[in-house]
Design a protein around this motif. Structure first.
Motif, PDB file in Angstrom:
ATOM      1  N   LEU A 154      29.006  49.932 -10.697  1.00 11.08           N
ATOM      2  CA  LEU A 154      29.156  50.017  -9.237  1.00 11.08           C
ATOM      3  C   LEU A 154      30.215  49.849  -8.882  1.00 11.08           C
ATOM      4  O   LEU A 154      30.797  50.429  -7.713  1.00 11.08           O
ATOM      5  CB  LEU A 154      27.830  49.510  -8.754  1.00 11.08           C
ATOM      6  CG  LEU A 154      26.364  49.771  -8.985  1.00 11.08           C
ATOM      7  CD1 LEU A 154      25.368  48.899  -8.194  1.00 11.08           C
ATOM      8  CD2 LEU A 154      26.185  51.338  -8.557  1.00 11.08           C
ATOM      9  N   GLN A 155      30.914  48.906  -9.380  1.00  9.63           N
ATOM     10  CA  GLN A 155      32.499  48.445  -9.022  1.00  9.63           C
ATOM     11  C   GLN A 155      33.285  49.457  -9.001  1.00  9.63           C
ATOM     12  O   GLN A 155      34.223  49.832  -8.357  1.00  9.63           O
ATOM     13  CB  GLN A 155      32.711  47.170  -9.781  1.00  9.63           C
ATOM     14  CG  GLN A 155      31.739  46.084  -9.615  1.00  9.63           C
ATOM     15  CD  GLN A 155      32.174  45.553  -8.280  1.00  9.63           C
ATOM     16  OE1 GLN A 155      33.085  45.482  -7.646  1.00  9.63           O
ATOM     17  NE2 GLN A 155      30.979  44.811  -7.740  1.00  9.63           N
ATOM     18  N   THR A 156      33.065  50.386 -10.058  1.00  6.87           N
ATOM     19  CA  THR A 156      34.023  51.296 -10.237  1.00  6.87           C
ATOM     20  C   THR A 156      33.756  52.626  -9.475  1.00  6.87           C
ATOM     21  O   THR A 156      34.764  53.476  -8.944  1.00  6.87           O
ATOM     22  CB  THR A 156      33.736  52.029 -11.848  1.00  6.87           C
ATOM     23  OG1 THR A 156      34.087  51.224 -12.627  1.00  6.87           O
ATOM     24  CG2 THR A 156      34.642  53.418 -12.010  1.00  6.87           C
ATOM     25  N   GLY A 157      32.559  52.538  -8.978  1.00  4.71           N
ATOM     26  CA  GLY A 157      32.259  53.628  -7.947  1.00  4.71           C
ATOM     27  C   GLY A 157      30.932  54.694  -8.404  1.00  4.71           C
ATOM     28  O   GLY A 157      31.006  55.247  -9.541  1.00  4.71           O
ATOM     29  N   ALA A 167      19.002  52.809   2.836  1.00  7.83           N
ATOM     30  CA  ALA A 167      20.523  53.106   2.800  1.00  7.83           C
ATOM     31  C   ALA A 167      21.369  52.152   3.621  1.00  7.83           C
ATOM     32  O   ALA A 167      22.359  51.685   3.462  1.00  7.83           O
ATOM     33  CB  ALA A 167      20.649  54.389   3.165  1.00  7.83           C
ATOM     34  N   ALA A 168      20.778  51.700   4.920  1.00  8.22           N
ATOM     35  CA  ALA A 168      21.274  51.059   5.909  1.00  8.22           C
ATOM     36  C   ALA A 168      21.509  49.512   5.346  1.00  8.22           C
ATOM     37  O   ALA A 168      22.579  48.988   5.565  1.00  8.22           O
ATOM     38  CB  ALA A 168      20.267  50.863   7.146  1.00  8.22           C
ATOM     39  N   HIS A 169      20.602  48.864   4.401  1.00 10.75           N
ATOM     40  CA  HIS A 169      20.777  48.025   3.765  1.00 10.75           C
ATOM     41  C   HIS A 169      21.877  47.714   2.990  1.00 10.75           C
ATOM     42  O   HIS A 169      22.730  46.978   2.685  1.00 10.75           O
ATOM     43  CB  HIS A 169      19.444  47.379   3.164  1.00 10.75           C
ATOM     44  CG  HIS A 169      19.772  46.091   2.388  1.00 10.75           C
ATOM     45  ND1 HIS A 169      20.048  45.062   2.697  1.00 10.75           N
ATOM     46  CD2 HIS A 169      19.428  46.203   0.993  1.00 10.75           C
ATOM     47  CE1 HIS A 169      20.224  44.172   1.670  1.00 10.75           C
ATOM     48  NE2 HIS A 169      19.596  44.904   0.561  1.00 10.75           N
ATOM     49  N   SER A 172      25.684  47.694   3.303  1.00 16.09           N
ATOM     50  CA  SER A 172      26.421  46.162   3.546  1.00 16.09           C
ATOM     51  C   SER A 172      26.379  45.557   2.369  1.00 16.09           C
ATOM     52  O   SER A 172      27.116  44.283   2.277  1.00 16.09           O
ATOM     53  CB  SER A 172      25.786  45.687   4.746  1.00 16.09           C
ATOM     54  OG  SER A 172      24.404  45.340   4.545  1.00 16.09           O
ATOM     55  N   SER A 173      25.722  45.864   1.340  1.00 10.86           N
ATOM     56  CA  SER A 173      25.498  44.883   0.285  1.00 10.86           C
ATOM     57  C   SER A 173      26.252  45.602  -1.154  1.00 10.86           C
ATOM     58  O   SER A 173      26.366  44.666  -1.936  1.00 10.86           O
ATOM     59  CB  SER A 173      24.027  44.727  -0.189  1.00 10.86           C
ATOM     60  OG  SER A 173      23.236  45.957  -0.589  1.00 10.86           O
ATOM     61  N   LEU A 174      26.428  46.819  -1.133  1.00  8.92           N
ATOM     62  CA  LEU A 174      27.029  47.477  -2.269  1.00  8.92           C
ATOM     63  C   LEU A 174      28.709  47.537  -2.133  1.00  8.92           C
ATOM     64  O   LEU A 174      29.158  47.596  -0.973  1.00  8.92           O
ATOM     65  CB  LEU A 174      26.474  48.846  -2.949  1.00  8.92           C
ATOM     66  CG  LEU A 174      25.248  48.792  -3.039  1.00  8.92           C
ATOM     67  CD1 LEU A 174      24.810  50.323  -3.535  1.00  8.92           C
ATOM     68  CD2 LEU A 174      24.944  48.098  -4.213  1.00  8.92           C
ATOM     69  N   PRO A 175      29.423  47.510  -3.391  1.00  7.21           N
ATOM     70  CA  PRO A 175      30.862  47.828  -3.111  1.00  7.21           C
ATOM     71  C   PRO A 175      31.192  48.956  -2.290  1.00  7.21           C
ATOM     72  O   PRO A 175      30.623  49.848  -2.509  1.00  7.21           O
ATOM     73  CB  PRO A 175      31.441  47.915  -4.656  1.00  7.21           C
ATOM     74  CG  PRO A 175      30.368  47.500  -5.460  1.00  7.21           C
ATOM     75  CD  PRO A 175      28.840  47.651  -4.708  1.00  7.21           C
ATOM     76  N   ALA A 176      32.506  48.824  -1.752  1.00  4.38           N
ATOM     77  CA  ALA A 176      32.972  49.938  -0.767  1.00  4.38           C
ATOM     78  C   ALA A 176      33.181  51.129  -1.763  1.00  4.38           C
ATOM     79  O   ALA A 176      33.414  52.318  -1.057  1.00  4.38           O
ATOM     80  CB  ALA A 176      34.389  49.280  -0.252  1.00  4.38           C
TER      81      ALA A 176
END
Length: 290
Positions: A154-157, A167-169, A172-176
């Motif tokens: 997930l950090q990689t993308g 999805a709304a939650h 704000s909680s997952l990496p950009a």
């Protein structure tokens, strides 16, 4: 198929012996080293969704939630199986998994070279020939949003597909580096809408390494085109623990029949590598992921 982490000093894969191959299978021209190991070229009709599993002789594909990397335990980290997994990833535009598979493999990257490092250059060449990105996009399907935000994949993308509420939650909680897409308004996910979302990103050839529940949903919706199944020469056994086969959460026979055709059989030592093609004529089962 459960995703094993790469072990240092992993033995090199040996060529697969082709015992049977249906005439007329689609073929892409593989780099020579990959074609030599696989025993021929390999390709898919587009669009295509195919799954990859390793199973014990008694049909177990997962040893239970308390065992991480149970697929690699079942396969014994057989180099030929790891090569095949890498090749199937290299052919895919995207790799689709569920949240459970992500949690069960805390250090994994769903890339071809992660499971077969010595094939990295040839996998990259195959993807260059097909005009694809360096790695397939990772797609994580989750109805509840229970994802480890610190997971390296997930950090990689990754592309995360979930319901509108979740999805709304997650935004704000997952990496950009992650892209969050909503594929449903209620508390459930339609597998058809999930595939539509992936197709809309330009991905036509999809590999799922999701677990038995996710794959069961794809099959119930008449959405799975092919299955690659490695049969490992080992017995897993069952007592009381849930040790699923290829499908969990669905019952088909005797009411529904999902026929498949044998497309190829390969062998290395006592391992069998089977390829089946499904017929999409049965579509009256629910395709809803609870």
């Amino acid at each position: 198929m459960d995703a094993p982490d790469t072990a240092p000093g992993t033995p090199q894969a040996e060529s697969l012996e082709v015992l049977y191959q249906s005439p007329g299978l689609p073929r892409w021209r593989l780099p020579p080293a990959l074609a030599a190991l696989y025993g021929s070229d390999l390709g898919f009709t587009e669009p295509c969704l195919y799954a990859n599993f390793v199973a014990s002789l008694d049909g177990v594909v997962a040893l239970g939630p308390e065992y991480r990397h149970s697929g690699s335990t079942i396969s014994g980290r057989e180099p030929a199986d790891r090569f095949t997994m890498g090749l199937l990833r290299a052919c895919a535009d995207a790799v689709v998994i569920g949240a459970g598979t992500l949690r069960a493999s805390p250090r994994h990257h769903w890339t071809p070279q992660h499971v077969h490092p010595s094939g990295a250059a040839d996998f990259a060449e195959l993807r260059r020939r097909r005009g694809r990105a360096a790695d397939p996009e990772l797609v994580v399907v989750t109805a509840r949003g229970a994802l480890p935000a610190d997971h390296p994949a997930l950090q990689t993308g990754a592309l995360v597909i979930t319901t509108a509420t979740v999805a709304a939650h997650l935004r704000s909680s997952l990496p950009a580096s992650c892209t969050i897409l909503a594929a449903g308004q209620g508390p459930a996910l339609s597998m058809r809408e999930v595939l539509d979302a992936v197709h809309n990103r330009g991905h036509r050839v999809l590999l799922t390494e999701g677990g038995p529940y996710l794959v069961g949903q794809f099959i119930a919706g008449g959405l799975l085109d092919e299955l690659f199944l490695t049969t490992a020469p080992v017995l897993a056994g069952r007592i009381d623990a849930a040790r699923p086969g290829l499908i969990a959460g669905q019952e088909f026979l005797p009411a529904l029949r999902h026929p498949a055709s044998l497309a190829s059989v390969r062998r290395h030592a006592s391992y069998l590598f089977l390829r089946y093609q499904f017929h999409r004529s049965i579509t009256d089962a629910s395709d809803i992921l609870p």
